[in-house]
Scaffold this motif. Structure first.
Motif, PDB file in Angstrom:
ATOM      1  N   UNK A 171       5.062  -6.740   3.033  1.00 49.53           N
ATOM      2  CA  UNK A 171       5.395  -6.934   4.441  1.00 49.53           C
ATOM      3  C   UNK A 171       5.134  -5.662   5.243  1.00 49.53           C
ATOM      4  N   UNK A 172       5.403  -4.511   4.643  1.00 50.57           N
ATOM      5  CA  UNK A 172       5.173  -3.236   5.334  1.00 50.57           C
ATOM      6  C   UNK A 172       3.683  -2.943   5.471  1.00 50.57           C
ATOM      7  N   UNK A 173       2.948  -3.032   4.369  1.00 55.47           N
ATOM      8  CA  UNK A 173       1.525  -2.690   4.406  1.00 55.47           C
ATOM      9  C   UNK A 173       0.715  -3.665   5.241  1.00 55.47           C
ATOM     10  N   UNK A 174       1.206  -4.895   5.386  1.00 51.29           N
ATOM     11  CA  UNK A 174       0.492  -5.888   6.192  1.00 51.29           C
ATOM     12  C   UNK A 174       0.898  -5.861   7.660  1.00 51.29           C
ATOM     13  N   UNK A 175       1.859  -4.994   8.021  1.00 55.43           N
ATOM     14  CA  UNK A 175       2.267  -4.863   9.409  1.00 55.43           C
ATOM     15  C   UNK A 175       3.327  -5.847   9.857  1.00 55.43           C
ATOM     16  N   UNK A 176       3.905  -6.624   8.946  1.00 52.58           N
ATOM     17  CA  UNK A 176       4.950  -7.570   9.324  1.00 52.58           C
ATOM     18  C   UNK A 176       6.236  -6.848   9.730  1.00 52.58           C
ATOM     19  N   UNK A 177       6.465  -5.672   9.152  1.00 52.09           N
ATOM     20  CA  UNK A 177       7.625  -4.855   9.496  1.00 52.09           C
ATOM     21  C   UNK A 177       7.160  -3.431   9.744  1.00 52.09           C
ATOM     22  N   UNK A 178       8.012  -2.644  10.413  1.00 46.16           N
ATOM     23  CA  UNK A 178       7.666  -1.258  10.736  1.00 46.16           C
ATOM     24  C   UNK A 178       8.097  -0.280   9.656  1.00 46.16           C
ATOM     25  N   UNK A 179       9.182  -0.603   8.976  1.00 47.47           N
ATOM     26  CA  UNK A 179       9.663   0.282   7.910  1.00 47.47           C
ATOM     27  C   UNK A 179      10.617  -0.474   7.001  1.00 47.47           C
ATOM     28  N   UNK A 180      10.855   0.099   5.833  1.00 46.66           N
ATOM     29  CA  UNK A 180      11.784  -0.465   4.850  1.00 46.66           C
ATOM     30  C   UNK A 180      13.006   0.442   4.779  1.00 46.66           C
ATOM     31  N   UNK A 181      14.179  -0.121   5.032  1.00 46.87           N
ATOM     32  CA  UNK A 181      15.442   0.598   4.839  1.00 46.87           C
ATOM     33  C   UNK A 181      16.296  -0.314   3.974  1.00 46.87           C
ATOM     34  N   UNK A 182      16.118  -0.210   2.664  1.00 49.72           N
ATOM     35  CA  UNK A 182      16.714  -1.202   1.756  1.00 49.72           C
ATOM     36  C   UNK A 182      17.153  -0.587   0.429  1.00 49.72           C
ATOM     37  N   UNK A 183      17.667   0.628   0.483  1.00 52.55           N
ATOM     38  CA  UNK A 183      18.090   1.262  -0.763  1.00 52.55           C
ATOM     39  C   UNK A 183      16.930   1.514  -1.709  1.00 52.55           C
ATOM     40  N   UNK A 184      15.753   1.777  -1.156  1.00 46.56           N
ATOM     41  CA  UNK A 184      14.538   1.941  -1.964  1.00 46.56           C
ATOM     42  C   UNK A 184      14.335   3.408  -2.338  1.00 46.56           C
ATOM     43  N   UNK A 185      14.039   3.633  -3.606  1.00 49.00           N
ATOM     44  CA  UNK A 185      13.798   4.984  -4.099  1.00 49.00           C
ATOM     45  C   UNK A 185      12.316   5.337  -3.988  1.00 49.00           C
ATOM     46  N   UNK A 186      11.985   6.587  -3.631  1.00 47.90           N
ATOM     47  CA  UNK A 186      10.583   6.994  -3.491  1.00 47.90           C
ATOM     48  C   UNK A 186       9.951   7.354  -4.834  1.00 47.90           C
TER      49      UNK A 186
END
Length: 526
Positions: A97-112
């Motif tokens: 969803x992020x890479x396709x432009x559906x959302x602007x960013x992910x804020x979901x407890x995601x680790x880098x």
């Protein structure tokens, strides 16, 4: 039969309006910051029915998201001067969803993690995670102290999360297949399918508070975790210049405020007790409570399921009829037209084989996320869902129609040709009326299948019946009663549809008989 089709299409358009209309308020503008999250991972993020405690509207629904991630996202949106909008997305769909432009960013407890950094960029950390194990209080491992105590234990973790890498540190354990989300793991633990699952301290505290059958274990010595895995950061597209703004906002939140905010969200989360007084009630009473307290969400999910299934089946039927007529047409006399006919026939065969030979869930991911990423085509998720079900159904219906055409006696084709009728006239006036009646049971079967298969569309965040039920289950921690209610709703839908289609079959037969009788009565005697 026109009156029956008129009723169906009128009901369809009313359902379409009621279902899609609420999504208009979530339209994408430059002033909106679209943030993706599961909204099912308390206390980081969860779904609730009101905007209490600073919750934010979830796109395309009348529900709201709240939690630690939501509050961090609100601070980021304020720092950017934008309005926050939450896009509820399954975990495996967040990065696409992020890479396709559906959302602007992910804020979901995601680790880098290093693997994710190859696909997307990350901000500075806005929380540091601590891995723990969640076990059953009456299980064999409730009193475990170290990792070594979990020899022979059946343990799992969430698919696509760094927790999976920790499973190999538990020597001698029976490693189970990673599961899709925490709700599945909690259900598996409660039913005894697994002995433990790897989690993080905030989620484990939530599970422990919501259900006395769950227990958090902080082991000593515990897991060996890299700094990149323990950190939690905001995911953004590669090259997004706004990452500096995000880092500025995160830097303004000191560690003690992060801890205080997390503790506040743990206290505010709407976790409902699934034990003590609740579990002492009968199973039917629990189901009744689920239905009474959550009927708006389940009703909306049911409406979306019906809308997608009805529309997809009808459009798929039209596609099938068109392809069936084309593929049974005689070869054109003109050489150019004959070659074009053969080329189009080959393309249609490829379409049929591809969409019959691949799962709908894969088709959904490719069409919704892939087209946006590869071609910049941004399709609304509801229209994407209808399109996916339609072309998938069309591939199956084309073969059903072709079989129905071949089932018509050849003598009728020969008779039509003898009196000078063209192929199109023969199809329209003689063959297709018989084909439609003959394939009605198969069409009904496709409709029933589509009602059930809409559940896979949750991967592109379509809030259908299963998605709604899963949200309720994560809110209430009553998985078995919730999914039993969902199963009953599915059964009622499919049972009702089957009975309606059988009624239509009888009406077709009666109308055909009546028309034939009337024609005989109006014929003049020879």
């Amino acid at each position: 039969m026109n009156k029956y089709f008129s009723v169906v299409f009128t009901a369809l358009f009313l359902l379409l309006g009621l279902t899609i209309a609420p999504q208009a308020k979530a339209s994408q503008t430059d002033n909106v910051l679209r943030v993706g999250m599961e909204a099912a991972y308390a206390p980081f993020n969860w779904t609730q029915d009101t905007d209490a405690n600073g919750a934010v509207l979830i796109e395309g629904t009348n529900q709201y998201a709240n939690g630690y991630d939501v509050q961090i996202a609100k601070k980021i949106a304020e720092g950017m001067g934008k309005e926050l909008l939450i896009v509820k997305t399954k975990w495996e769909g967040l990065v696409p969803a992020l890479t396709s432009g559906k959302i602007d960013m992910i804020v979901a407890g995601m680790s880098p993690t290093e693997e994710r950094k190859k696909e997307i960029a990350f901000s500075d950390s806005y929380y540091t995670s601590e891995p723990v194990l969640v076990v059953s209080t009456d299980g064999n491992y409730a009193n475990a102290k170290t990792i070594a105590d979990f020899t022979d234990a059946k343990i799992t973790a969430q698919q696509g999360v760094w927790h999976v890498n920790l499973l190999t540190q538990i020597e001698g354990a029976s490693i189970q297949t990673p599961m899709g989300d925490f709700s599945q793991m909690r259900q598996a633990l409660a039913s005894g399918i697994i002995d433990a699952y790897i989690s993080e301290r905030p989620e484990a505290l939530t599970a422990e508070a919501a259900n006395s059958k769950f227990k958090m274990l902080k082991l000593d010595p515990g897991f060996e975790v890299s700094e990149s895995d323990a950190a939690i950061a905001v995911g953004m597209r590669q090259g997004d210049e706004r990452i500096s703004q995000v880092n500025t906002v995160i830097a303004s939140i000191p560690l003690d405020q992060q801890i205080a905010l997390m503790d506040e969200m743990i206290d505010k989360q709407p976790a409902q007790k699934a034990d003590d007084e609740t579990t002492k009630r009968s199973f039917l009473s629990q189901m009744q409570d689920i239905l009474v307290n959550n009927w708006p969400a389940l009703l909306r999910g049911t409406g979306v399921t019906l809308l997608v299934a009805i529309t997809g089946t009808l459009i798929g039927l039209v596609i099938g009829l068109l392809i069936g007529v084309f593929r049974t047409a005689p070869e054109a006399d003109n050489l150019l037209f004959a070659r074009l006919q053969k080329l189009l026939g080959w393309l249609l065969s490829a379409y049929i084989e591809i969409f019959r030979g691949t799962p709908m869930i894969v088709q959904a991911m490719v069409i919704y996320y892939g087209t946006a990423q590869a071609f910049g085509i941004n399709i609304d998720r509801m229209w994407a869902a209808i399109f996916i079900v339609s072309i998938n159904t069309g591939a199956y219906m084309s073969e059903i129609v072709r079989g129905g055409i071949f089932a018509v006696d050849k003598g009728q084709f020969e008779a039509a040709t003898a009196i000078g009728m063209t192929h199109n006239q023969t199809m329209r006036k003689i063959v297709l009326p018989q084909v439609i009646r003959n394939i009605l049971p198969a069409t009904g079967n496709e409709f029933v299948i589509n009602i059930k298969d809409t559940s896979v569309l949750n991967v592109i965040s379509v809030v259908e019946l299963y998605f709604s039920g899963n949200t309720v289950a994560t809110q209430t921690y009553q998985y078995f009663p919730t999914f039993m209610v969902v199963a009953i709703i599915y059964f009622v839908l499919t049972f009702t549809v089957t009975r309606i289609l059988r009624y239509l079959e009888r009406r077709f037969d009666m109308d055909t008989y009546t028309i034939g009788a009337n024609q005989m009565q109006t014929e003049e005697p020879k």
